[in-house]
Structure formats: structure tokens, C-alpha cells
Design an enzyme around this catalytic site. Sequence first.
Site, PDB file in Angstrom:
ATOM      1  CE1 TYR A   6       4.625   1.290   4.101  1.00 43.35           C
ATOM      2  CE2 TYR A   6       5.594   3.097   2.892  1.00 43.35           C
ATOM      3  CZ  TYR A   6       4.727   2.038   2.951  1.00 43.35           C
ATOM      4  OH  TYR A   6       3.960   1.742   1.851  1.00 43.35           O
ATOM      5  CE  LYS A  10       1.199   2.214   5.271  1.00 43.86           C
ATOM      6  NZ  LYS A  10       1.504   2.446   3.849  1.00 43.86           N
TER       7      LYS A  10
END
Lengths: 311, 311, 311, 311
Positions: free
Chosen positions: D141, D169
Site C-alpha cells: 500500500y 495499491k
Amino acid sequence: MSNSTLPRPLKGIIPPLVTPLLDSDTLDKEGFVRLIEHVIAGGVHGLFILGTTGEAQSLSYRLRHEVIEETCRIAAGRLPVLVGITDTSIVESVNLAKKAAECGAAAVVSAPPYYYATAQPELTDFYKHLTDQLPLPLFLYNMPVHTKVSFSPATIRTLAQNPKIVGFKDSSGSGSYFQAVCQEMRDMPEFSLLVGPEEMTAESVLLGAHGGVNGGANMFPSLYVALYNAAEAGDLEKVKELQQKVLSISRAVYNVGQYGSSYLKGVKCVLGLLGICSDILAEPFQHFLPREREIVRNAVEALNLGVTLKG
Amino acid sequence: MSNSTLPRPLKGIIPPLVTPLLDSDTLDKEGFVRLIEHVIAGGVHGLFILGTTGEAQSLSYRLRHEVIEETCRIAAGRLPVLVGITDTSIVESVNLAKKAAECGAAAVVSAPPYYYATAQPELTDFYKHLTDQLPLPLFLYNMPVHTKVSFSPATIRTLAQNPKIVGFKDSSGSGSYFQAVCQEMRDMPEFSLLVGPEEMTAESVLLGAHGGVNGGANMFPSLYVALYNAAEAGDLEKVKELQQKVLSISRAVYNVGQYGSSYLKGVKCVLGLLGICSDILAEPFQHFLPREREIVRNAVEALNLGVTLKG
Amino acid sequence: MSNSTLPRPLKGIIPPLVTPLLDSDTLDKEGFVRLIEHVIAGGVHGLFILGTTGEAQSLSYRLRHEVIEETCRIAAGRLPVLVGITDTSIVESVNLAKKAAECGAAAVVSAPPYYYATAQPELTDFYKHLTDQLPLPLFLYNMPVHTKVSFSPATIRTLAQNPKIVGFKDSSGSGSYFQAVCQEMRDMPEFSLLVGPEEMTAESVLLGAHGGVNGGANMFPSLYVALYNAAEAGDLEKVKELQQKVLSISRAVYNVGQYGSSYLKGVKCVLGLLGICSDILAEPFQHFLPREREIVRNAVEALNLGVTLKG
Amino acid sequence: MSNSTLPRPLKGIIPPLVTPLLDSDTLDKEGFVRLIEHVIAGGVHGLFILGTTGEAQSLSYRLRHEVIEETCRIAAGRLPVLVGITDTSIVESVNLAKKAAECGAAAVVSAPPYYYATAQPELTDFYKHLTDQLPLPLFLYNMPVHTKVSFSPATIRTLAQNPKIVGFKDSSGSGSYFQAVCQEMRDMPEFSLLVGPEEMTAESVLLGAHGGVNGGANMFPSLYVALYNAAEAGDLEKVKELQQKVLSISRAVYNVGQYGSSYLKGVKCVLGLLGICSDILAEPFQHFLPREREIVRNAVEALNLGVTLKG
């Protein structure tokens, strides 16, 4: 000198030209002719001189004036010339703009003053004072990493009410920001919305942006033009194919060496390898060392772009 | 024009003079005479022109040259004049330095180029190239908030081996950094170590720094000189008493309004209220509005500094 | 467990203790006893656990609770224990504070939540909500490089009206900022004003600060105590002599290796070399490699501090 | 509890769920059921809990564990649940991951530790140590504004060799960076590439990204799903039409008030107005004041989205 006209909105690929140098204060005139003919032959839609890629801030004013003269002379009205007038002194910005108008440029481009950081209301005031003195239309230039401020979408909208302000070039690299600007300007379709980073030009054009001010178009102009055309036409398959080439060039050329200047060094290095112009940079930067140049050469050759590099 | 000599190390209070303006490109010549006489009467040990407080980056080159001429003419060799040549173009820096030498300045001062960010090895190269072309001794100027880079102590030490580089002015505001620089330079006692922020000048001088380049000394030069003298003499009681006055001025003058330009606006506002010079700023900044000017006036009057402010 | 009382203002050297580890989640209990006895023998005036130097954020809550218990047990009321409760969750901060109170700590210390950036009014609200739930007095902790926000002097003043908020520790490193805070708090002499960086503790104490939370005092506590005492007594000659030693330690120990974690690694490395405790760090950091450890060893030995390092 | 399986690559809209709260430490359980049923009814392809939008860092560990349990119970295997385990302590991250596995989550998601800044080699080491202890696959992330570090494309490539690391992400908002990551990962088609900001999800999916982790999908899940589907299908006309709606929501909802927390407040405010759940935020933030809530209400009503807002 024949003037070029400025389409409204300006669309397409407008390469931010490098400034070919023989030394810190001497233009590589022959290289500059070759460079401009190279990008025109590649089908670009305009020329942007004295931007970040053009090392404008590193050049003397005398040399900046020479770059304006030479570009307009060589371009000879074949396509619009946009002149970077970004400066910390509004007086010098206006001087550059006058020179640009005198030489037949189509427009000027200005990022905010970049020594002090400015706030949004200060930006609005500054551009009011600047445009009052400008003989040419103006593109706003967002370059927050260098200028310490980003135009808020609302500031852009306010400034765009001024008829002299005709477009916006965003070099922030932020996709979400650029989309927010597009939304804010949706009802002014004549206002040009251009992106700097070539890696995100295609996707921006797919959603409505007008073009790209892509440094890579110095090296391989027809590729970036083809990608723009594919995106403009909504040809997704072609976009994906060409996008991969563009990304492979960025990966090969812009990440050699460890400092922030790798992009500038990389573009000039390839232009040198292509035999177009000198790879010399103005202070505070230096061109690549032989070892780094070999890395770039090998990386570019591995891309099979169909170009011949010098020995 | 009589030359001023440069003490080694340079010590004391060297105010970074504001540039009094009638408009963005017109020097307030009478105000500038009054300002220089005001600070000389206050006992300062040198003059620093065309620094951050002098709004150098906001001024045209024509005006910067005029400021150099006027300062040297007015100072007339009574104290050393240091000229800021900070620029993004090394060619323009050298041009400014030549003008400074021609007019009889004692030294030049240069912060790193400030558009692109530079890395430490690039700084070392840049200052090598710059000093090769300089007719005067150079002070390094650390101003990371504006230049995006801070000289590492090791870089300073390397650069200081160059006999043309005679001192260092730190405007980072960092006490721990400045002490680290002092430690690094401990064995070169002729190398001047000056701090920018007046709030930390006294403590730095107590531990061995040579002086301060304090913006507040434009307004109340004798106060900052007295504080320097007390610190230099190790008179802690006097230091504490005067330090409180200095801090109360900073608090009253530099924090009105909400933007980063409050310091510049505040100094010029008080100089206007003192009847010394115009409070006009060059773009991108504007002087205080009447409402803000009243806040400053009331705050300064509440300090009981024994000065009379204009109606 | 006997409670330690909290002097008002708290003065002196309060080392931010490292957390000796056998692995990421196991306290080096014997090393911790040696460390605490070492700093108490060195004359420190308090203990600060679970701060930045204590790697609090890298430790599990279970381990943080164990550190609180062990410290209070070992200190046994001999000097005040301050417990860092800085967290992104106010609930966890309060849990830590309750544990601290239960174990007999004298106060808690809290930097702002550090995941999201907060604005000044949000800081004021946050500390209101936090102190409402605290069983112990609170020191505010300014650590902008980690928390993305700096307490404005006005915010500190507002918060200090709350009787539960008894002091401020500044690790910004900014001399001008810390002086501005001192000025703002001038009329509240019981409010402790402490600085983090040991390089600027002496000068701050000379001008009125109450002490230092100096990481170096883990290694050589008596040196930092002696420097504090000299500054507190206004003995400038002694200050200059000891300041040089302190700076030479910082230079030797905190700059080995190329990452931001050099300070943490350096302190633990020397503690390991001194035979006090393990040099293991919690993730995301690792202790120095043998090569770096040798660099530190050689640099410390060259300082002739009169200590014996392990083979 | 039935396990959800994780498609490789995971594709589609995975809303980063807000955490509905009755107070800082009490889950709004009924609101949470309504929220999850609302987004599932809207056609989303997964649920991501305890991310930035979920205010994970502001919640106690007890509450984070409750959120995991509740989500998995309500989702009941209907779609994959991704659990944010981002923490400054690797031990706590592993604890959260174990809870996630126990409850039947499909994967975990971890941004780098965010108190100290980490360098690229430290990131590589950290994720090696983390995955060694993880019972579930991991999504990296990227959230540089909160964690002070951005995964370099080369670091992502290195980490992706680890079979436990299955996706990435990106919440940087940078279009050029995300394209560079896509290029770097081109030959690993099972590795999920997801973008955070909804304003740039469509353009990213058009060029090959696998989906979006869009905060707006809490409020209007079917719109974001429809936009994803149009982009996935290469239906440019539909994309442009829906993109404009998405941008108009961002403009109306995320920019009320003046602080960085406007996005969080805005999403929860609209969820409150829609009658789905409470708009309470955990410290350090507060929900909108009535005046701001009216601004949001009026802005959303002006969008004619066909929803009914509460009185």
C-alpha cells in the site's frame, strides 16, 4: 518574421525543447536547427522553449533572448512557438515576453515565481499584474516541485476569466489533481489543458485533455505524436501498444544516476547519441560521464526503436 | 570609489538590507540613503544587499545593478558591503559579482541555485565553477527553505579549502545544524560563521559564532548591535535583557497576516512607519493593507522602544 | 511502587532512554537495568521512556507496558519517570497513561498523532480530549519531522492554560522557533521548556530553557549533566569546553551510514560497545553491520573519552 | 465463518470502508451492517477495511479487531475482505493479520511504518520480515503523504518476487508514477495493480490497471462500479459521462472546510445524510459542524444523483 497563429484550444504534442549548448553560455546553433527540424519532421503541433527541460533558469538573459530569436527564425511560422517567461522578477518576465512578441512567438508560458513560496491569493494578484503587461496570450504552468506552490483548481478558474490567459500546463504528475482541474474548467472548452509528464499524457487525452508537453518528444517526436493521435481518436489498442514504448523509454533514459537531474541529463544524452545536438548542460548540472552514457546507450539500443546511435 | 576591506573573520551585525522601492522597478533612492545612514548610525559592522530580505530575486537585473552602485556609493568605504549574487544562472551570478567588484564591494554572497534541487556533489562542483570566475571573496549562504538543499557540514568543509570562500551564513534556523557546522569548521578560525535569524544570534555568538545577518537590524540597528556586543562579551544578564526585546519585536512585527511573506511585509511596514523608506514590495508580494499596518503600529508602540511612528 | 514527584518546572537532563532489545518483541532486561543505573549514576534528573529514541512506535503494546513497569520498578522513585504515550489512537494513549500512573510514573509525554497531518485547531481539540482522560500531568512533545505538524507558539500558550499540561519538549532543532516559544511562555515560569537536540541544549539553557532531553545522555550521562550544569550556572568557558565534546560525539556517532536511522543505530551501537545493553533495533530498522560498528568504535576511541569499548 | 477466495489478480472496485462510530471507541454496529450491505448491493468486488479512509490509525486495537470480526461476519464469504494491518510496530501488524486469517479474510494490506521515514532497502527488509510471519497474502500500500516514503518501482518488483505479495495499491495520486509501476510489473499479470484516488481510476483501468480502492464507493458504490466496468470494457463515451459524475462528487464533498481532513469528514457526512451510518470521526478529527453539513447537503443535492438525504 512570420507570426504563427495560436489555435484555441491548442492541441497536440508540444515538446519542451532542450537548449543545446556548447558551454554554459553558448548556444549550439547547428544542433538547435537540427533539433527543431527533427521535431517538426516528427509532426509536433507546437514548440515550447525555455521551460524546465530547456534549462531556462540556468541560462543568462542574453542567451534566453537568443533562444527566442533562433527558435522563431527556424520555425518560421510553421507552427506556434510558446516561450517560457517564468522568472522570479516580474520585470524580467515581461522583458522576455516582449522579446517573444517581437520575434513572432504565439504565446508565453509562466510558472509562479519560485524563490519565495506564494499563497493562492498572491498567485491571483501576481498573474493579474503580469498579464496587464503582456503582449501575448499566456499559459499557466504548474510545476509545484520547483515553485513550491500548486495552482488550486479554483485559482485556475478565476485566472481563466482573464481573456489573455488561454491555457494551463500541468507538470505536477498528479492524475487526481489534473482531473479536478479538468472538471473545474469543463465549461470553457477553448481553454487548453495540457499535461507535462509523457507517462500520463495518453490517459489524460483519452479523458479530454488537449495534449502533452512531453520531454521525450525531443528524442522521438513521431512516437509521442502517434500516441497522442491514438488517444485523441480513442483507439485504445494503439494507445496501449505505444504507451508501452513510451514507458520503456522513460525507464531506460530518465533513471540513470542518482540525482534529481537524471531526466535532463538523460534527454540530452540521447540527443547526443542520436547526433542531433550536444549533451552539455548548464550549471548546476553536468552531462553524464562516459560510464553513464554507456548505460543509456545500451538501454536505448535494447528498446529496438529503429534508431542509430553514434559510436 | 573607495574599497572597504574585509575583516577575517567578518564579525558583528551585518543587516540584510531591504530594497526600498517606489514601484516594482524603481528604487526609493532617498529612502535608501536614509536606511543606510540609519543602520550605520546604529553601529552595524557591514551591509548585506540583495539577499532574501532585499527581495533580490524579485528585482530586475537593471535594478540589482543600481542597488549595488548606490550602496557602495553611499557606504563610501565606511564599512564592508556584501553583495548577494544568488541566481539560478551562473552567468548572471558572475555578472553581478563583476559589478560588485567594480563598485568596491568587499565580498559576494551566494546561496545555491534554487529552481532545480541540487545534491551535495553538485553543490561542490557548482561553487568550484563559480569561484573560478569570481573577482571577490565569497560567503556561502544556506537558505534551505528557498533553495531546497542544505549544505552538509562536510560540503562546507570541502568548499572552505578554497581560499576564495571565506565564510558561511546560515538561515536554516536550526540550532543543532549550526552547531554541527561550527564543530566541522573549528580549526579554521578565520572562516566567518554567521547566523541569519536574529532570535538565535545571541546564543550562537555565546558559543562562538561571529555574528548575525539580522533582518530586524534594518529597523532597530543599535539594539541588535548591543545584543551582539553583550553576547560577544559573555555578559549573560545583558544578553537576556536584550534578547527579550528582540523576541518581542519578532513577535510583534513578523506574524501579522497569514502568508509566508509576513516577515518581509513586516520589516518594510515598520521602516515606513519610522519614516525611513517606502513599504512597497516587489511582486509577487504586496505591502500590508491599512488594517494590517495598524496592527503592526499598535504592536510596535506597545513595546515602548522609544521610537516615534508616523501618523 | 514508590511515586516520584515532579518538580515544577522540571529541570536538567532527562535522557530519552533507548529500549534495549533481545529481539523485536523481547526486552533486554539485564541491559535495561544496567542502562538505568548507568544514567542515574551519571546524575540525570529524570528518565523519559518510550520516546523517539526509545523506538516506542516500533514496539508492541505489550512491550511498551513492560517497559513502563520495568522502568518504574528499577527507578524506584529515585527520580521522576516520564512516559511517552504518543500514539495515533487516543484510546491507546490513554491506556498507556493509565499504566504509567499505576506504576508510579511522574508524568506523560505526547507528540501529536502522526499518521494524518493535523492543523492547529485540531491540535488544541485533541489535547483537550486527551488531558480530560489523563491521570498524570502532560508534557507536549514537538517532533515535526515525524508528526508533520509543529505546535505554534500560540497553540502552546493556549494549551498551557490547562493545569494538566506542565511542559513542552521541542525536538524541532530550530533555535529561532524555540526562542519564540520561550518568549510566548515568559510569564509562566513553572512551565518546563526542554529541548531535544543535545547540540543546542547548552545555548538554550544559557538563555533560560530548563533542560535537555538528550539522546547522547544514554551513552555518556555525566558529560551532558556537566554541560547542563555549566550552562545553568552561566559558566561560559566550561560550556564551550564541554560543548565541543558533545559535538564531537554527535559527529562521530550519529552520521555513520546513509539513512535517517543513523542516530538510533549509533546510540545503540555505542551502548553495545560500552557493554551496557544489546544494540538490536526493532523493525523497520536493523543494527549496524560489523563494518559500520568498527567505524563507530574507531571514531569513539579517537575522542579519548576515557571509556573502554568491548572487543 | 466461510472464507472468501482471492481472485488473481484481484479486479474491480474495492471500497476502503469507513469505520462507522458511535464514539471514538464504539463501533456503530447497525450502521456498519447497513454500509456493507449498501456497497455489496452496489456491486463492489471486495471490501477493504482499516485503511486510511477507515481511520485505522485512530482506532484502538480492540476496536480494530472488532472491525475485522464484524466485517467478515457480515460479508460472510460473499466477496473477499482485505484487512489493513498498517502499523508502526511489526508485532501489532502480525497480530492484526492473525486475527484477519482467523476471521476468514482473504488478504491483508500494509503501508510502510509511518513514524520514522524508511529508505528503500529498509522497506525491502521490513516486508521480508513481515511476510515471513503472515498467514495471508499481502497487498503493498503506497501512501507517501502519510508514510513519508514511496515504493520505488524497482522495490515493488523485488518484493513481488515473494509469492505472498500479490498486489499493490497506489494512493500517491501520481499518474506518471503509477504508469512507471505498471511498466515495471508488466510481465507479472497476476499481480494486482490498484489505484486509490477515484478521480484517476478510470484512466488507469483504460491503460491496464485492475481496479480502484475508491473512497467514494462508500457513498455511491454502483456509480464507481459502473465507471470501472465502462473502463474495463473500453467504452470511452460511457467513461467520460460517468467520470464527470465522479468528479462532481469529489468537488462537492471533499473540499468543504480548510483542513486536510476534509475528505474523511465529507465521506462520513454524506453517509450520515444518506441515513447509512453515523458521521462521527475518531480523534484527532471531528465531524462537520451543522453549517458545513448544510454546504455538503446542498452541494450533493445539486448533483441530482437521485438519492434522498435526511432532514
